[in-house]
Design an enzyme around this catalytic site. Structure first.
Site, short mmCIF file in Angstrom:
data_model
loop_
_atom_site.label_atom_id
_atom_site.label_comp_id
_atom_site.label_asym_id
_atom_site.label_seq_id
_atom_site.Cartn_x
_atom_site.Cartn_y
_atom_site.Cartn_z
CG ASP A 12 36.49 -28.68 6.55
OD1 ASP A 12 35.96 -29.15 7.08
OD2 ASP A 12 36.96 -28.89 6.68
CG ASP A 131 36.30 -39.63 11.11
OD1 ASP A 131 35.62 -39.13 10.76
OD2 ASP A 131 36.32 -38.93 11.81
#
Lengths: 264, 221
Positions: A12, A131
């Protein structure tokens, strides 16, 4: 069978720095993406994924510099995602040295964007990130729904139909994250990955939930994933990429061992 | 200082190729260009490519490169990469049928849907994406120092058949296909050496020093 199953560490990134604490032994500046990318490359990572969580435009430019710096040092495929909304966004990332971009919310708000992007840049560099969450009460005949905004916003879309539609529009690969499992360390939602893998022809990257090496193995053998993505088990030094490669090889899974130096 | 030109015709990611060449060929000047004059003046040329072949052909035509490339491929060391290999064949089935440069005979075709790598195994995924083993079928200076069976990174849905007089290396993915083709000073690879870590960088280093000669020995003969 010779095509190796891939292991992909995910980082990230915020304003060009790796966040979500990465702790390697002997690495002083844990947030330096180039240093982290090099370390994973040396350990035998098959690709690297960067997820940009930057909100500001200034941060976006920093991301491009980061991609350039990593691409100048690490010669394995790089996938970059987060906030990719237009063909101009894709072009900037590819020009900076990304090999693939992953697209999430923009595909939901305008599915034809995937077709346009694939026509323009080729399917090989268009990854659609999916997702998904299990629909409550569907355990005996599981169904999954697509979410956006980090798993907070339901869309009403059925995950299997969505996967098929995205592959049909030209996605070259699907990055499937179980929002039920993400961050739990309980392992992938293998039923989800397997159901999607049966529905599309393109490769599937399993994501969300890896807490131990056995989960990577199950992702391949039970979930039928072509690649497995994990973050924390590698970041916190619990396991190295080389450990993971050797574990999968010992489970009879074809992996790329060329890159791994033998332990001295 | 020798010049290594990367052909820029609007198809694909040239940054990675340039960075990889800068790393392995510090003695060369790397330039990214589509200028005929610069290409003619270069000592070596990389012909990269990603995406669809119809688009590739249109972009080459728009830059007046369709005639120039075969000429350059005869004159100096040239390395085709990925679509740069496929475009070098006579014909591709992609985009409803697209003529190629004809530097190699044969037809580029799509991986057949539904075939498996062996009994009991699931059907292959298309595109062929990831690290696969490359087996040279003859000695070639570009494979110097690279162990047979080394893995390289592939991303493609179409392939050139392995049954070619010019085949230099093969790979298997449901079917055998040409991982590398070579004739004279033109060499082409289906994989991405710029993304194939040590083995890929070694191949690029070999290319940056290659004089275009090619001994004609065959393995096992």
């Amino acid at each position: 069978m010779a095509l190796a199953k891939r292991i992909i560490p995910c980082l990230d990134v915020d304003a060009g720095r790796v966040v979500k604490g990465v702790r390697f032994e002997g690495l002083r500046d844990a947030g330096d993406p180039v240093e982290i990318a090099r370390r994973y490359d040396e350990q035998g990572a098959d690709e690297l994924a960067f997820l940009d969580i930057t909100a500001s435009h200034q941060g976006r430019d920093t991301l491009l510099h980061m991609v350039e710096a990593v691409a100048a040092q690490v010669f394995i495929p790089l996938t970059v995602g987060g906030g990719v909304r237009t063909c101009a966004d894709i072009r900037r990332l590819l020009n900076a040295g990304a090999d693939k971009v992953s697209i999430n919310s923009a595909a939901v708000s305008r599915p034809d964007f995937i077709g346009e992007a694939a026509d323009h840049f080729g399917s090989q560099c268009i990854v659609v990130a999916i997702d998904a969450r299990r629909v409550p009460g569907s355990d005996s005949d599981p169904r999954w729904e697509i979410y956006t905004h980090g798993g907070r916003r339901p869309t009403g879309l059925d995950a299997l139909e969505w996967a098929e539609r995205m592959a049909g529009l030209g996605a070259g690969e699907l990055l499937v994250t179980s929002m039920d499992r993400d961050g739990t360390g309980l392992g992938f939602d293998n039923a989800l990955n397997r159901a999607i893998a049966a529905r599309v022809e393109v490769p599937i990257i399993a994501s969300g939930g890896v807490g131990e090496l056995a989960h990577l193995r199950d992702g391949v053998l039970i979930g039928h994933a072509d690649a497995v993505l994990a973050a924390s088990i590698f970041h916190f030094g619990t396991h190295t990429l080389s450990d993971a490669k050797r574990f999968l090889a010992a489970s009879g899974i074809e992996v790329r061992l060329d890159a791994i130096a033998e332990p001295s | 200082m020798p010049t290594l030109a990367i052909l820029d015709y609007g198809m694909g990611n040239l940054h990675s190729m340039a960075k990889a060449l800068e790393r392995v060929a510090p003695e060369s000047r790397i330039c990214i260009t589509h200028s005929a004059a610069e290409l003619r003046a270069a000592d070596r040329i990389v012909f990269p490519g990603q995406g669809a072949i119809g688009h590739c052909r249109a972009e080459l035509a728009q830059r007046d490169l369709l005639g120039l490339l075969p000429e350059l491929a005869r004159e100096k060391p040239m390395l085709g990469v990925c679509l740069g290999l496929q475009a070098a064949l006579a014909y591709s089935e992609e985009n409803g049928g697209t003529p190629g440069l004809g530097l190699f005979p044969g037809r580029v075709q799509r991986f057949p849907a539904g075939i498996a790598e062996g009994p009991g195994l699931p059907p292959i995924r298309i595109p062929h994406m990831g690290w696969n083993r490359v087996e040279p079928t003859r000695t070639h200076p570009l494979f110097a120092g690279i162990a047979p069976g080394s893995r390289f990174y592939f991303v493609h849905s179409y392939y050139a058949p392995a049954e070619s007089p010019d085949v230099a290396a093969v790979c298997h993915y449901g079917v055998p296909f040409a991982a590398a083709l070579g004739r004279g000073n033109f060499f082409a690879v289906q994989f991405h050496p710029e993304k194939s870590q040590h083995a890929g960088l070694r191949l690029l280093a070999n290319f940056s020093r290659w004089d275009g000669s090619c001994p004609a020995q065959v393995f096992g003969v």
